[in-house]
Design a protein around this motif. Sequence first.
Motif, short mmCIF file in Angstrom:
data_model
loop_
_atom_site.label_atom_id
_atom_site.label_comp_id
_atom_site.label_asym_id
_atom_site.label_seq_id
_atom_site.Cartn_x
_atom_site.Cartn_y
_atom_site.Cartn_z
N GLU A 122 -0.34 7.21 6.75
CA GLU A 122 -0.94 7.86 5.58
C GLU A 122 -1.86 9.04 5.91
OE1 GLU A 122 -4.05 5.54 3.61
OE2 GLU A 122 -3.54 3.84 4.88
N GLU A 144 1.54 8.14 1.72
CA GLU A 144 1.46 6.89 2.47
C GLU A 144 2.64 5.98 2.19
OE1 GLU A 144 -1.68 4.23 1.07
OE2 GLU A 144 -1.69 3.19 3.01
N HIS A 150 -3.03 1.60 9.08
CA HIS A 150 -3.59 0.27 9.36
C HIS A 150 -2.51 -0.77 9.14
CE1 HIS A 150 -3.69 -0.26 4.93
NE2 HIS A 150 -4.05 1.01 4.90
N THR A 167 0.76 0.96 7.80
CA THR A 167 0.89 2.15 6.95
C THR A 167 0.84 3.41 7.80
OG1 THR A 167 -1.48 2.54 6.58
CG2 THR A 167 -0.39 0.97 5.11
N HIS A 226 -6.30 -4.32 4.87
CA HIS A 226 -6.53 -3.64 6.14
C HIS A 226 -6.62 -4.69 7.22
CE1 HIS A 226 -8.58 -0.41 3.54
NE2 HIS A 226 -7.43 0.07 3.94
N ASP A 232 0.85 -1.19 0.00
CA ASP A 232 0.00 0.00 0.00
C ASP A 232 0.89 1.24 0.00
OD1 ASP A 232 -2.30 1.50 0.16
OD2 ASP A 232 -2.89 0.81 2.17
ZN ZN Z 1 -3.66 2.35 3.33
#
Ligand code: ZN
Length: 354
Positions: A317, A331, A288, A315, A295, A224
């Motif tokens: 972000e 992020e 997360h 993460t 997630h 991510d």
């Molecule tokens: Zn994310």
Amino acid sequence: MSEERLTALRTRLAGDDLDGYITFLEQDFSYLAGFSGDAGALVVGRDDALLLTDSRYIETAQAEVRGARTAQHGVPMTQDIAQAVREMGGERWGFDATAVTFDIYQRLQEKGVPLVPTRGVVLSLRMVKDEEEIAKLRRACSIAADALEEAIDRVRPGMKERDIALWLEVRMREMGAQGPAFPFIVASGPRGSLPHATAGERAFQAGDLVTFDVGCRYFGYHSDITRTVALGTPPAELQRVYEVVREAQEAGIAAVRPGAAARDVDAAARRVIEQAGYGERFGHGTGHGVGLEIHEWPQISSRSEDTLEPGMVLTVEPGIYLPGLGGVRIEDTVLVTGEGAQILTVSPKSLRML
Ligand code: ZN
Ligand code: ZN
């Protein structure tokens, strides 16, 4: 590996006074039993475990599953689950209350399975990654970051959001990814104020900020990354906002270390944005956990009760969203190390004006 994880699950179940656990989640099949299929049930008792699946997956299950017996279930599957539970015994069988449908719950209860609702039993085990998982996450992150860099080099006015999203998806697959981690977000110009705007028909224009939020899957593990870039020179306020978000994101990452409360990471990033006067414009949590799901735990928010430990992957972000004008989010996916944080999605963060 599966055997160790099943042992960890059983220790956790004993601590919660549970005799067994039933899961229907593909990520749990993969994590606990090494099974790559996405249909069936994993029934884990005190000293026996059974993976039930249907005819499409039984051969794969027989080849892949470790630490559990495998069997092809009939219709309905709940009959076979109830029988396995009777054989394994016990009075308290846990299931994930957030993931089992009411229909399955009713069918199992009708067949006498002594169900106890639980939350986060396997998620809590999955929070801390082992070396094998970290290696996969590392690769998922480097594919996403490298592909995004190549995409940013291609961005031109007139190109549509969905065109570059498609190009990115193909490029990530060429680089070894199984597929996208989620529908890519490409939010240009005023659409940048929508934190989760999926790539649409809008064509990029000079002066736009463009937010890319992308990631891929690699052997089941997700990545991510978000970068916001400018086409030409964006409005002065958005340039200021960019610097605030960059500072907030760096403050968040600087707060990531073993023993830190996850909510303190959120607070570190949020404080920078609040002090710049944009607190109301940062509505979501700071991050997360990332793993077999995009997630997962830990949650990086003001309400989080999680404490960071080495081996967690999460993460950071923060973002600022200004309706009618645009938005900025930055992020990274980071690994909690023995001393602090290591960024897995390595890519420049100073504002690029293309
Ligand atoms: Zn994310
Ligand atoms: Zn993202």
